[in-house]
Design an enzyme around this catalytic site. Sequence first.
Site, PDB file in Angstrom:
ATOM      1  N   LYS A 119       0.839  -1.273  -0.018  1.00  0.00           N
ATOM      2  CA  LYS A 119      -0.084  -0.009  -0.067  1.00  0.00           C
ATOM      3  C   LYS A 119       0.819   1.316  -0.055  1.00  0.00           C
ATOM      4  O   LYS A 119       0.567   2.157  -0.580  1.00  0.00           O
ATOM      5  CB  LYS A 119      -0.921  -0.152   1.379  1.00  0.00           C
ATOM      6  CG  LYS A 119      -2.108  -0.911   1.213  1.00  0.00           C
ATOM      7  CD  LYS A 119      -3.335  -0.258   2.004  1.00  0.00           C
ATOM      8  CE  LYS A 119      -4.653  -1.036   1.911  1.00  0.00           C
ATOM      9  NZ  LYS A 119      -5.622  -0.452   3.054  1.00  0.00           N
ATOM     10  N   LYS A 202      -6.907 -10.080  -7.106  1.00  0.00           N
ATOM     11  CA  LYS A 202      -8.105 -10.193  -6.125  1.00  0.00           C
ATOM     12  C   LYS A 202      -9.156  -9.339  -6.801  1.00  0.00           C
ATOM     13  O   LYS A 202      -9.220  -8.229  -7.342  1.00  0.00           O
ATOM     14  CB  LYS A 202      -7.513  -9.746  -4.741  1.00  0.00           C
ATOM     15  CG  LYS A 202      -8.245 -10.348  -3.733  1.00  0.00           C
ATOM     16  CD  LYS A 202      -7.881  -9.715  -2.436  1.00  0.00           C
ATOM     17  CE  LYS A 202      -8.923  -9.395  -1.544  1.00  0.00           C
ATOM     18  NZ  LYS A 202      -8.647  -8.935  -0.248  1.00  0.00           N
ATOM     19  N   LYS A 205     -12.952  -3.535  -5.323  1.00  0.00           N
ATOM     20  CA  LYS A 205     -14.005  -2.685  -5.351  1.00  0.00           C
ATOM     21  C   LYS A 205     -13.246  -1.477  -5.823  1.00  0.00           C
ATOM     22  O   LYS A 205     -13.726  -0.345  -6.515  1.00  0.00           O
ATOM     23  CB  LYS A 205     -14.511  -2.327  -4.046  1.00  0.00           C
ATOM     24  CG  LYS A 205     -13.643  -1.774  -2.822  1.00  0.00           C
ATOM     25  CD  LYS A 205     -14.357  -1.786  -1.576  1.00  0.00           C
ATOM     26  CE  LYS A 205     -13.310  -1.869  -0.396  1.00  0.00           C
ATOM     27  NZ  LYS A 205     -14.171  -2.475   0.788  1.00  0.00           N
TER      28      LYS A 205
END
Length: 339
Positions: A119, A202, A205
């Site tokens: 991240k 994966k 969203k």
Amino acid sequence: MSAPSFTPRVFSGIQPSGGLTLGNYLGALKRFVDMQDQGTHETVYCMVDLHAITTWQDPEDLRRNTRELCAGFIASGIDPERSILFNQSQVPEHAQLGWIFNCVARMGWMGRMTQWKDKAGKNAENASLGLFGYPALMAADILIYHATHVPVGEDQKQHLELTRDIAAKFNHDYKTDFFPITEPVIEGAATRVMSLRDGSKKMSKSDPSDASRINMTDDADAIAKKIRKAKTDPEPLPDSVEGLGDRPEARNLVNIYAALTDQTVEQVMTEVAGQQFGQFKPRLAEVAVAKLAPIGSEMARLMNDPAEIDRILARGSERAREITAPILARTYEIVGMVK
Ligand code: TRP
């Protein structure tokens, strides 16, 4: 010294940082409901809004996403009477224990977390301090309930190992056995639901392609269409799990089917062996629509009454605090805070 026994208690959390997908449903919500319905554990489920803000969230979006997530929990089958359902920020003991754990966890442990590395990327200098400390707050979420079991997806395994390390170091440093060494619960066919467009990524969203995911708010037509268009290879389905080995898209669709129909992947293989995707996809679409479309419409119904959602969350946080307040008080005492 004999280990103390802890009440069997399940804790898990989801970030209210965007719409819910099939990945959240199969990897989290559905399993949370199963654990609630087993009735063998107390079940505590949390919308982790303090975690969400470790990356920027627009305040209006955060409010809407928190309520939508709450609607998603309830529409999926979480009963706010049988489970404790609330948002993290309203139970201050999470952040308070999080601070203590900031002082237990080591910089080196945090720096080794793959989610942090992914991240923060090359721009770690500019990531928030909260993002770096994220796993210590997550450990606090779990341990402020003395939770014994934590259902999570594969990607959270490392954070749960860190939770165990924090509990063990606290217990060691303060010569106590106050915190349990929590068990991760990573099982089922769909702890990792992949993108419908790329079986190596994966389902997310934040993927720019809406066709890559099924949103829990998609209607029946959208669900069926996305499954029909899902990427596959030209071969028929194999007759064994091993045959799915190097076919990530096929494996993903079979995993989704298994999870939606409460079967093991082995059981599904005996049903679908030799089928073409032209036969399997309509069957999968049928099952997905039957399960998901009613959840989507129930979410929409609940979202029409945000005041009721807020009442449910407020009641949930009151019940949560009955557990967390005494555990925090005892922690402060162990650490030497004068009252
Ligand atoms: N980190 C988890 C995720 O992104 C969310 C989370 C926060 C969580 N606190 C938790 C999960 C405690 C389980 C237990 O999926």
